[in-house]
Design an enzyme around this catalytic site. Sequence first.
Site, short mmCIF file in Angstrom:
data_model
loop_
_atom_site.label_atom_id
_atom_site.label_comp_id
_atom_site.label_asym_id
_atom_site.label_seq_id
_atom_site.Cartn_x
_atom_site.Cartn_y
_atom_site.Cartn_z
N ARG A 256 -7.83 -4.23 -3.36
CA ARG A 256 -7.29 -3.10 -4.14
C ARG A 256 -8.23 -2.82 -5.32
NH1 ARG A 256 -2.36 -2.50 -1.82
NH2 ARG A 256 -1.58 -4.40 -0.86
N CYS B 241 0.83 -1.22 0.00
CA CYS B 241 0.00 0.00 0.00
C CYS B 241 0.86 1.25 0.00
CB CYS B 241 -0.92 0.02 1.22
SG CYS B 241 -2.06 -1.36 1.26
C1 BEZ Z 1 0.57 -4.66 1.82
O1 BEZ Z 1 1.77 -4.97 1.82
O2 BEZ Z 1 0.19 -3.54 1.54
C2 BEZ Z 1 -0.42 -5.72 2.17
C3 BEZ Z 1 -0.19 -7.01 1.79
C4 BEZ Z 1 -1.12 -8.00 2.10
C5 BEZ Z 1 -2.27 -7.66 2.79
C6 BEZ Z 1 -2.52 -6.35 3.15
C7 BEZ Z 1 -1.59 -5.37 2.83
#
Ligand code: BEZ
Length: 222
Positions: free
Chosen positions: A135, A58
């Site tokens: 996402r 993110c």
């Molecule tokens: C992230 O790295 O942004 C992420 C990865 C897996 C689940 C939620 C966030």
Amino acid sequence: MVEHNGANGSETFRGLPRLGEPAPDFEAITTHGMLRLSDFKGSWLILFSHPADFTPVCTTEFVGFSEINSELNKKGVQLLGLSIDSVYSHIAWTRNIEEKLGVKVPFPVIADINREVAMKYGMIMPGESRTETSRCVFFIDPESKLRAMIYYPLTTGRNMQEIIRVVDALQATDKFQVATPANWKPGEKVIVGAPNTSSMAEQRMKDKSLEVVEWYLSKKAL
Ligand code: BEZ
């Protein structure tokens, strides 16, 4: 919109919003104060969700969205982020991104702690997570109509160039009443509507103003 109970029966999940229909209305707390869908009427809006603040993928995406923000603004597009985190978390995270990565996050971010907006837009995919939004990217036109959606899983960061490309394609369609082929980018030829009678098909094959690949597949430069 279809509503049904989640697998554990404890929560109401709604169906996905539909392309070509009015985008679901909302009023939400954001890092820029209260915002409503109607505040964006007259400009394009990209509403996107991320799973959680202070997470690695993110963070790379927030840098990416911040970097394309001014290019999108020039195309008449506003960005609006969302996750199920508090506004204090959003403020702390965006301040941290600026401090550690040198990138100011210029767009508002919805603090959807009661999941109201997330449920209206089908941003929660219980098979992936019940506590995070996937996402998602919603392209909403100046008439507040939902025009395109992209859904990526938690583990895959989005492609910012594809987001710009979808905006360019939608705006070319609106301006020139054309469709765009696979991998189209501005400057490339667009698709002309296929003829729908035999005589029009015959005429199309003789049309020297177009690149006629076949009677049903013709392209032209804009
Ligand atoms: C992230 O790295 O942004 C992420 C990865 C897996 C689940 C939620 C966030």
